[in-house]
Design a protein around this motif. Structure first.
Motif, PDB file in Angstrom:
ATOM      1  N   GLY A  68       0.963  -1.332  -0.014  1.00 22.55           N
ATOM      2  CA  GLY A  68       0.120   0.334  -0.073  1.00 22.55           C
ATOM      3  C   GLY A  68       0.897   1.162  -0.160  1.00 22.55           C
ATOM      4  N   HIS A  69       1.793   1.138  -0.524  1.00 22.33           N
ATOM      5  CA  HIS A  69       2.835   2.488  -0.744  1.00 22.33           C
ATOM      6  C   HIS A  69       2.549   3.341  -1.659  1.00 22.33           C
ATOM      7  CE1 HIS A  69       6.735   0.747   1.457  1.00 22.33           C
ATOM      8  NE2 HIS A  69       5.586   0.497   2.250  1.00 22.33           N
ATOM      9  N   GLU A  70       3.083   4.811  -1.620  1.00 23.77           N
ATOM     10  CA  GLU A  70       2.663   5.256  -2.590  1.00 23.77           C
ATOM     11  C   GLU A  70       3.736   4.838  -4.074  1.00 23.77           C
ATOM     12  OE1 GLU A  70       2.700   9.794  -0.754  1.00 23.77           O
ATOM     13  OE2 GLU A  70       3.555   9.703  -2.731  1.00 23.77           O
ATOM     14  N   ARG A  71       2.969   5.201  -5.162  1.00 18.90           N
ATOM     15  CA  ARG A  71       3.926   4.829  -6.380  1.00 18.90           C
ATOM     16  C   ARG A  71       3.878   6.115  -7.198  1.00 18.90           C
ATOM     17  NH1 ARG A  71       2.486  -1.542  -8.285  1.00 18.90           N
ATOM     18  NH2 ARG A  71       4.167  -2.123  -7.619  1.00 18.90           N
ATOM     19  N   ALA A  72       4.796   6.180  -8.132  1.00 16.95           N
ATOM     20  CA  ALA A  72       4.830   7.436  -9.118  1.00 16.95           C
ATOM     21  C   ALA A  72       5.391   6.701 -10.598  1.00 16.95           C
ATOM     22  CB  ALA A  72       6.081   7.885  -8.802  1.00 16.95           C
ATOM     23  N   ALA A  73       4.652   7.382 -11.816  1.00 15.39           N
ATOM     24  CA  ALA A  73       4.822   7.030 -12.859  1.00 15.39           C
ATOM     25  C   ALA A  73       4.975   8.219 -13.862  1.00 15.39           C
ATOM     26  CB  ALA A  73       3.721   6.281 -13.462  1.00 15.39           C
ATOM     27  N   ILE A  74       5.710   7.956 -14.981  1.00 23.68           N
ATOM     28  CA  ILE A  74       5.848   9.042 -15.957  1.00 23.68           C
ATOM     29  C   ILE A  74       4.701   8.815 -16.978  1.00 23.68           C
ATOM     30  CG2 ILE A  74       7.370  10.120 -17.848  1.00 23.68           C
ATOM     31  CD1 ILE A  74       9.434   8.428 -15.985  1.00 23.68           C
ATOM     32  N   ILE A  75       4.239  10.126 -17.210  1.00 20.40           N
ATOM     33  CA  ILE A  75       3.083  10.150 -18.441  1.00 20.40           C
ATOM     34  C   ILE A  75       3.659  11.169 -19.383  1.00 20.40           C
ATOM     35  CG2 ILE A  75       1.740  11.632 -17.118  1.00 20.40           C
ATOM     36  CD1 ILE A  75      -0.582  10.260 -18.392  1.00 20.40           C
ATOM     37  N   PHE A  76       3.775  10.886 -20.729  1.00 19.31           N
ATOM     38  CA  PHE A  76       3.979  11.637 -21.645  1.00 19.31           C
ATOM     39  C   PHE A  76       2.711  12.291 -22.277  1.00 19.31           C
ATOM     40  CE2 PHE A  76       7.347   8.574 -21.569  1.00 19.31           C
ATOM     41  CZ  PHE A  76       8.558   9.125 -21.444  1.00 19.31           C
ATOM     42  N   PHE A  77       2.857  13.806 -22.443  1.00 21.52           N
ATOM     43  CA  PHE A  77       1.863  14.477 -23.070  1.00 21.52           C
ATOM     44  C   PHE A  77       2.179  15.182 -24.405  1.00 21.52           C
ATOM     45  CE2 PHE A  77       0.591  14.676 -18.740  1.00 21.52           C
ATOM     46  CZ  PHE A  77      -0.793  14.187 -18.694  1.00 21.52           C
ATOM     47  N   ARG A  78       1.287  15.109 -25.199  1.00 21.33           N
ATOM     48  CA  ARG A  78       1.489  15.954 -26.428  1.00 21.33           C
ATOM     49  C   ARG A  78       0.707  17.371 -25.894  1.00 21.33           C
ATOM     50  NH1 ARG A  78      -1.774  15.270 -31.765  1.00 21.33           N
ATOM     51  NH2 ARG A  78      -0.136  17.015 -32.326  1.00 21.33           N
ATOM     52  N   ARG A  79       1.164  18.574 -26.265  1.00 21.85           N
ATOM     53  CA  ARG A  79       0.697  19.680 -26.120  1.00 21.85           C
ATOM     54  C   ARG A  79       0.265  20.341 -27.220  1.00 21.85           C
ATOM     55  NH1 ARG A  79       3.821  24.603 -25.756  1.00 21.85           N
ATOM     56  NH2 ARG A  79       2.448  26.386 -24.839  1.00 21.85           N
ATOM     57  N   LEU A  80      -1.219  20.760 -27.126  1.00 27.12           N
ATOM     58  CA  LEU A  80      -1.880  21.488 -28.274  1.00 27.12           C
ATOM     59  C   LEU A  80      -1.924  22.884 -27.848  1.00 27.12           C
ATOM     60  CD1 LEU A  80      -4.425  18.906 -29.569  1.00 27.12           C
ATOM     61  CD2 LEU A  80      -2.143  19.371 -30.645  1.00 27.12           C
ATOM     62  N   SER A  81      -1.330  23.723 -28.211  1.00 26.12           N
ATOM     63  CA  SER A  81      -1.621  25.247 -28.021  1.00 26.12           C
ATOM     64  C   SER A  81      -1.755  25.999 -29.241  1.00 26.12           C
ATOM     65  CB  SER A  81      -0.089  25.775 -27.361  1.00 26.12           C
ATOM     66  OG  SER A  81      -0.265  26.966 -26.966  1.00 26.12           O
ATOM     67  N   ARG A  82      -3.229  25.806 -29.541  1.00 25.36           N
ATOM     68  CA  ARG A  82      -3.727  26.403 -30.976  1.00 25.36           C
ATOM     69  C   ARG A  82      -4.678  27.649 -30.359  1.00 25.36           C
ATOM     70  NH1 ARG A  82      -2.812  21.703 -34.074  1.00 25.36           N
ATOM     71  NH2 ARG A  82      -0.961  21.039 -33.205  1.00 25.36           N
ATOM     72  N   PRO A  83      -4.291  28.778 -31.074  1.00 25.07           N
ATOM     73  CA  PRO A  83      -4.910  29.898 -30.777  1.00 25.07           C
ATOM     74  C   PRO A  83      -6.546  30.001 -31.292  1.00 25.07           C
ATOM     75  CG  PRO A  83      -3.637  30.312 -32.350  1.00 25.07           C
ATOM     76  CD  PRO A  83      -3.330  28.954 -31.948  1.00 25.07           C
TER      77      PRO A  83
END
Ligand SMILES: [Zn+2]
Ligand SMILES: [Zn+2]
Length: 483
Positions: A26-41
């Motif tokens: 029951g310990h804390e766990r961590a992970a990496i998540i990759f995102f695409r960033r859409l920065s459209r005006p």
């Protein structure tokens, strides 16, 4: 509301939760998540980046110095490789962890970890770097974003969407709703949180005519926070029977602009609406607006536009509700026209669920090619079309107000069902396709194809694919956030 927005695909999200909550002690766990960033005006709307989940990597045991039910301590040194991948693939680094104790918010330790992470990322990848932090408290997602330029400041998100068979929304602003509230009746049916959820959304409606205008009007009246209406068509007096808010004197005006004006005039203080006078497949501006939306309504009657919206489902991880009408007129023995058959169709296509518009027989390559030919040669006769092995699309409707309007109603009701599932469908109806028969008065769905080879809905190979050009179409140019 220029806060960023997060979209997680449900398959990735459910794996992530299983991993985070799966520690044997029951310990804390961590992970990496990759995102695409859409920065459209979008002109006249606040900038609001969308972060779309692409991939996750659980933390390796070797990276972790110590952990318990209330902390996790890790070594940044091991993350360099991951930072490199972010730079090479133009991805944003996301840090995910959980609070097994159920503590429902970021802690001081989280502040400290995120500060160290964004510093390490910007040392490697530069000052334009971002960090998305996601926290699972056992019930909800919490999310925030940091910019390398001000590493101490965390920016709360507008919402976190989890897009699966339905749409789950976390982190939206809770609304105070009493009996006098404009949305009181809606809240009575779908719960008080429903209004806050809708307010956090940006919805784009492509088409502002027979189905687009009632759809957009209903979305505004149900207090969707930001609405974009797109149409390049001009109002013609023969549209008056089915275009909401139209007036005879509007002849020649742009339909999207008319509709936005009509909705502004309703005076809904929490609804922003903007109009774009453009044809979706020819306008980088309109495609940027499309990319910026959380949910898309396809209310066009053209094959070319529909095919583009279908691509956006996968590139931009967007639910698409596509509505259309089909039918055929015939003549009785006295030479009077009658509706031989007439139906409305609502297709609901989600990035990981539902058959695409090709598999649903709504669009096909021949119909699309025919439309392109007709664009360059509008006077092509039926004989010429036949001689070129072309064919006009199957969905052609006479444009009768109650039918277009009813189809739009079903579309918006389906949108509510995505957010607050309430429908109990009989076995013969599909979630992703409902046909409303206006002559025989029945609901039905076509048979499913289950085409595992389909590049859209079968293989999902387009899902969160990187764009070199907008939707990878050179004619639409390169997006500004990808330079
Ligand atoms: Zn924490
Ligand atoms: Zn398909």
């Amino acid at each position: 509301m220029n806060k960023p927005r997060i979209t997680l695909l449900e398959s990735l999200e459910s794996n992530l939760i299983d991993y985070l909550t799966g520690h044997p002690d029951g310990h804390e766990r961590a992970a990496i998540i990759f995102f695409r960033r859409l920065s459209r005006p979008v002109k006249n709307l606040p900038n609001s980046d969308r972060y779309i989940s692409v991939d996750t990597i659980p933390f390796d045991e070797k990276w972790i110095n110590s952990s318990s039910a209330s902390h996790i301590d890790f070594d940044l040194e091991h993350l360099r490789e991951v930072f490199r991948r972010c730079e090479e693939e133009d991805l944003v680094f996301g840090f995910v962890h959980n609070h097994p104790t159920g503590y429902a918010g970021f802690s001081d330790t989280d502040d400290c970890n995120e500060f160290n992470l964004i510093q390490a990322i910007s040392n490697r990848n530069g000052l334009d770097s971002k960090l998305v932090a996601l926290l699972w408290d056992g019930k909800q997602w919490h999310a925030r974003v940091r910019n390398a330029q001000s590493p101490h400041d965390s920016i709360p998100v507008r919402h976190t969407l989890v897009v699966g068979k339905h749409i789950k929304i976390y982190g939206y602003q809770i609304e105070e709703i009493d009996d006098k509230h404009a949305s009181a009746r809606q809240a009575a049916a779908f719960g008080k949180p429903f209004v806050g959820m809708l307010k956090s959304l940006r919805v784009i409606v492509i088409g502002a005519s027979g189905t687009g205008s009632p759809t957009t009007t209903l979305l505004a009246r149900s207090s969707v926070g930001e609405i974009i209406t797109v149409d390049n068509d001009k109002f013609d007096p023969t549209n008056i029977n089915r275009v909401r808010g139209s007036k005879t004197r509007d002849k020649g005006r742009n339909k999207a602009e008319m509709l936005a004006e009509f909705i502004k005039d309703i005076d809904l203080p929490s609804v922003e609406i903007v109009a774009i006078d453009a044809l979706i497949d020819k306008s980088p501006e309109a495609v940027d607006a499309l990319a910026s939306a959380d949910i898309v309504f396809g209310c066009t009657d053209d094959q070319i536009g529909r095919e583009l919206l279908l691509n956006a489902v996968y590139y931009y991880a967007q639910p698409l509700i596509d509505v259309g009408l089909g039918g055929d007129l015939d003549e009785d023995k006295d030479g009077n026209p009658y509706l031989r058959y007439h139906f409305g169709r609502v297709s609901t296509i989600l990035p990981e669920y539902g058959e695409c518009l090709f598999c649903q027989d709504v669009i096909n390559e021949t119909w699309i090619r025919t439309e392109f030919e007709l664009r360059s040669n509008p006077n092509m006769s039926d004989e010429e079309i036949k001689a070129k092995y072309l064919q006009k699309s199957g969905e052609n409707a006479p444009g009768v107000g109650p039918f277009t309007s009813a189809t739009a109603d079903y579309g918006v009701a389906g949108f509510y069902n995505l957010i607050r599932p309430y429908r109990v469908l009989p076995e013969e109806l599909r979630n992703d396709q409902i046909l409303i028969d206006f002559v025989y008065m029945s609901l039905s769905s076509r048979e499913q194809k289950n085409n595992k080879e389909c590049p859209y809905c079968g293989t999902h190979s387009l899902l969160v694919k990187k764009e070199k050009y907008r939707l990878n179409r050179p004619s639409l140019g390169k997006p500004n956030d990808n330079n």
